[in-house]
Design a protein around this motif. Structure first.
Motif, PDB file in Angstrom:
ATOM      1  N   ARG A   1      21.986  23.887 -29.324  1.00 51.78           N
ATOM      2  CA  ARG A   1      22.934  24.643 -28.503  1.00 51.78           C
ATOM      3  C   ARG A   1      24.372  24.456 -28.986  1.00 51.78           C
ATOM      4  N   ARG A   2      24.719  23.231 -29.320  1.00 48.54           N
ATOM      5  CA  ARG A   2      26.093  22.943 -29.752  1.00 48.54           C
ATOM      6  C   ARG A   2      26.456  23.726 -31.013  1.00 48.54           C
TER       7      ARG A   2
ATOM      8  N   ARG B   1      26.941  27.370 -30.238  1.00 43.33           N
ATOM      9  CA  ARG B   1      28.183  27.594 -29.505  1.00 43.33           C
ATOM     10  C   ARG B   1      29.411  27.459 -30.406  1.00 43.33           C
TER      11      ARG B   1
ATOM     12  N   SER C   1      30.526  38.018 -29.618  1.00 44.92           N
ATOM     13  CA  SER C   1      30.382  36.576 -29.368  1.00 44.92           C
ATOM     14  C   SER C   1      30.411  36.287 -27.868  1.00 44.92           C
TER      15      SER C   1
ATOM     16  N   TRP D   1      27.462  34.490 -25.968  1.00 40.83           N
ATOM     17  CA  TRP D   1      27.761  33.196 -25.336  1.00 40.83           C
ATOM     18  C   TRP D   1      27.045  33.052 -23.999  1.00 40.83           C
TER      19      TRP D   1
ATOM     20  N   THR E   1      23.828  31.244 -24.077  1.00 40.69           N
ATOM     21  CA  THR E   1      23.801  29.842 -24.511  1.00 40.69           C
ATOM     22  C   THR E   1      23.794  28.878 -23.335  1.00 40.69           C
TER      23      THR E   1
ATOM     24  N   GLU F   1      24.956  19.157 -25.510  1.00 43.89           N
ATOM     25  CA  GLU F   1      25.615  19.848 -24.404  1.00 43.89           C
ATOM     26  C   GLU F   1      27.089  19.470 -24.295  1.00 43.89           C
TER      27      GLU F   1
ATOM     28  N   VAL G   1      32.510  23.732 -24.766  1.00 38.35           N
ATOM     29  CA  VAL G   1      32.635  24.605 -23.591  1.00 38.35           C
ATOM     30  C   VAL G   1      34.099  24.707 -23.180  1.00 38.35           C
TER      31      VAL G   1
ATOM     32  N   TRP H   1      35.841  26.893 -25.604  1.00 39.49           N
ATOM     33  CA  TRP H   1      35.481  28.299 -25.380  1.00 39.49           C
ATOM     34  C   TRP H   1      36.280  28.873 -24.204  1.00 39.49           C
TER      35      TRP H   1
END
Length: 196
Positions: free
Chosen positions: A71-72, A75, A93, A97, A100, A124, A129, A132
């Motif tokens: 996941r990382r 992302r 994107s 996103w 995800t 995680e 995050v 983002w």
């Protein structure tokens, strides 16, 4: 990816919209695949997720990428597209996103030897995050492209406390932009989010 997986997809004239037929065939191939994915799959999967214009279908590419590469990593790559891509890539994107953050439906794919090395806790990591959130807020405020704004807004947190102090004022700016925007969807969507 079709070539990498060695699958065949009928021509568009036989099936209707070729991209959806191809996406479905790819999704099924990933579900049935018992082995891992090589590094050769990472960029095509992310590219397909970003360039797929239908937000329902880009999940078919995001999930196998997360399964295989974590996941990382997915992302981080989507964050790179948001920060440096074209407007089409920035919008794509944001659409990708969304997927995800959801639980995976098919979790058997892994990339070769990386499966044992993956640490779900590290995967995680909050730093990506947080990055983002800030990048999407800045992009919404600074980029006047309609598609970019439409795609970013549903995932945009409009609570100033969700951001570092130095960017909290941008939340009010984003809300003001959305409330006065000529696009009806953006004006409607911001009111839903402000009142949540």
């Amino acid at each position: 990816m079709i070539r990498l997986l060695g699958i065949e997809v009928p021509p568009e004239s036989e099936t209707g919209k070729w991209s959806h037929v191809a996406g479905h065939a790819l999704r099924e191939a990933f579900i049935r695949r018992s082995g891992g994915l090589s590094e050769d799959f990472f960029e095509p999967l992310i590219g397909a997720a970003v360039y797929e214009p239908d937000p329902s279908f880009n999940r078919w590419f995001v999930e196998p990428a997360i399964n295989a590469f974590g996941r990382r990593r997915v992302r981080v790559e989507l964050l790179t597209f948001l920060r440096t891509g074209t407007d089409r890539e920035r919008a794509g994107s944001a659409r990708a996103w969304y997927w995800t953050g959801l639980p995976l439906r098919h979790q058997k794919l892994r990339a070769g030897t990386l499966a044992e090395e993956m640490d779900d806790g590290a995967d995680e990591a909050l730093d990506v995050v947080t990055a983002w959130r800030e990048a999407s807020l800045r992009e919404f405020v600074g980029n006047e492209n309609l598609d970019v704004r439409r795609c970013i807004l549903p995932g945009l947190r409009l609570d100033p406390e969700s951001y570092p102090p130095e960017v909290r004022a941008l939340v009010d700016t984003a809300v003001a932009i959305a409330r006065s925007h000529p696009d009806e969807y953006i004006r409607h969507r911001v009111e839903i989010q402000v009142h949540q």
